[in-house]
Design a protein around this motif. Structure first.
Motif, PDB file in Angstrom:
ATOM      1  N   UNK A  13       0.803  -1.224   0.000  1.00  0.00           N
ATOM      2  CA  UNK A  13       0.000   0.000   0.000  1.00  0.00           C
ATOM      3  C   UNK A  13       0.835   1.272   0.000  1.00  0.00           C
ATOM      4  N   UNK A  14       2.071   1.189   0.489  1.00  0.00           N
ATOM      5  CA  UNK A  14       2.927   2.369   0.534  1.00  0.00           C
ATOM      6  C   UNK A  14       3.296   2.809   1.945  1.00  0.00           C
ATOM      7  N   UNK A  15       3.072   1.955   2.930  1.00  0.00           N
ATOM      8  CA  UNK A  15       3.421   2.298   4.317  1.00  0.00           C
ATOM      9  C   UNK A  15       4.890   2.675   4.446  1.00  0.00           C
ATOM     10  N   UNK A  16       5.745   1.887   3.818  1.00  0.00           N
ATOM     11  CA  UNK A  16       7.186   2.130   3.933  1.00  0.00           C
ATOM     12  C   UNK A  16       7.585   3.448   3.273  1.00  0.00           C
ATOM     13  N   UNK A  17       6.904   3.817   2.214  1.00  0.00           N
ATOM     14  CA  UNK A  17       7.183   5.107   1.565  1.00  0.00           C
ATOM     15  C   UNK A  17       6.816   6.248   2.506  1.00  0.00           C
ATOM     16  N   UNK A  18       5.644   6.149   3.133  1.00  0.00           N
ATOM     17  CA  UNK A  18       5.216   7.177   4.089  1.00  0.00           C
ATOM     18  C   UNK A  18       6.213   7.244   5.252  1.00  0.00           C
ATOM     19  N   UNK A  19       6.634   6.084   5.750  1.00  0.00           N
ATOM     20  CA  UNK A  19       7.608   6.051   6.839  1.00  0.00           C
ATOM     21  C   UNK A  19       8.928   6.691   6.417  1.00  0.00           C
ATOM     22  N   UNK A  20       9.361   6.412   5.193  1.00  0.00           N
ATOM     23  CA  UNK A  20      10.607   7.008   4.685  1.00  0.00           C
ATOM     24  C   UNK A  20      10.506   8.524   4.613  1.00  0.00           C
ATOM     25  N   UNK A  21       9.366   9.010   4.203  1.00  0.00           N
ATOM     26  CA  UNK A  21       9.159  10.469   4.150  1.00  0.00           C
ATOM     27  C   UNK A  21       9.253  11.055   5.557  1.00  0.00           C
ATOM     28  N   UNK A  28      11.277  10.125  14.148  1.00  0.00           N
ATOM     29  CA  UNK A  28      11.602   8.748  14.495  1.00  0.00           C
ATOM     30  C   UNK A  28      10.432   7.848  14.107  1.00  0.00           C
ATOM     31  N   UNK A  29      10.761   6.726  13.454  1.00  0.00           N
ATOM     32  CA  UNK A  29       9.736   5.761  13.027  1.00  0.00           C
ATOM     33  C   UNK A  29      10.148   4.378  13.520  1.00  0.00           C
ATOM     34  N   UNK A 139       1.261  -5.098  -8.221  1.00  0.00           N
ATOM     35  CA  UNK A 139       2.454  -4.785  -9.019  1.00  0.00           C
ATOM     36  C   UNK A 139       3.651  -4.461  -8.118  1.00  0.00           C
ATOM     37  N   UNK A 140       3.421  -3.722  -7.048  1.00  0.00           N
ATOM     38  CA  UNK A 140       4.510  -3.384  -6.123  1.00  0.00           C
ATOM     39  C   UNK A 140       5.091  -4.626  -5.459  1.00  0.00           C
ATOM     40  N   UNK A 141       4.219  -5.524  -5.013  1.00  0.00           N
ATOM     41  CA  UNK A 141       4.686  -6.736  -4.331  1.00  0.00           C
ATOM     42  C   UNK A 141       5.434  -7.647  -5.300  1.00  0.00           C
TER      43      UNK A 141
END
Length: 151
Positions: A13-21, A28-29, A139-141
């Motif tokens: 879904x993009x959780x890691x992208x949001x966390x990276x931002x 801190x994440x 597609x991402x997975x």
């Protein structure tokens, strides 16, 4: 006291992208997936509990987590899968609480795909739900895990 935001959503879904931002902005994440893996490998109490429930083969001769052995058990035994999940979720929740207590930040983020089923939702102040359409997620997975659509 810090405001704690849970970041959740399904696979791809993009959780890691949001966390990276969030990290790129200096926040801190806490990444539940990576910390769970670390705890399973290095937390002696959790290791002892895993061995007691799943056997000595849960760790190899080097003391590393035997992922294939554990996967073979938990994907074929729902009761043992739930037991392992309870153990790991409890260890992660304890670790999160220690992480929060040791922080002097005013805003903290916790990334977890299973925010609600793990009980982490009870310690966050806000929840960010990350979502994407199903084809984008698939597609991402496929791309990230180098697997086929069928897998």
């Amino acid at each position: 006291m810090a405001v704690i935001v849970g970041i959740t959503g399904g696979i791809g879904s993009g959780k890691s992208v949001v966390s990276s931002i969030c990290r790129s902005k200096g926040f801190a994440v806490y990444d539940c997936d990576s910390r769970a893996k670390t705890l399973m490998s290095h937390n002696e109490s959790l290791r002892t509990q895993i061995i007691a429930r799943l056997g000595n083969e849960s760790y190899n001769q080097k003391g590393e987590l035997n992922r294939q052995y554990i996967a073979d058990i938990i994907f074929n035994d729902a009761e043992r899968r739930e037991e392992l999940k309870r153990l790991v979720h409890a260890a992660v929740l304890e670790d999160i609480k220690a992480w929060i207590a040791s922080s002097d930040e005013s805003l903290l983020f916790i990334e977890s795909a299973i925010l609600y089923s793990s009980g982490i939702d009870k310690i966050v102040d806000r929840v960010w739900m990350v979502d994407a359409d199903i084809e984008t997620r698939i597609a991402r997975v496929i791309s990230r895990n180098a697997m086929s659509r069928e897998e």
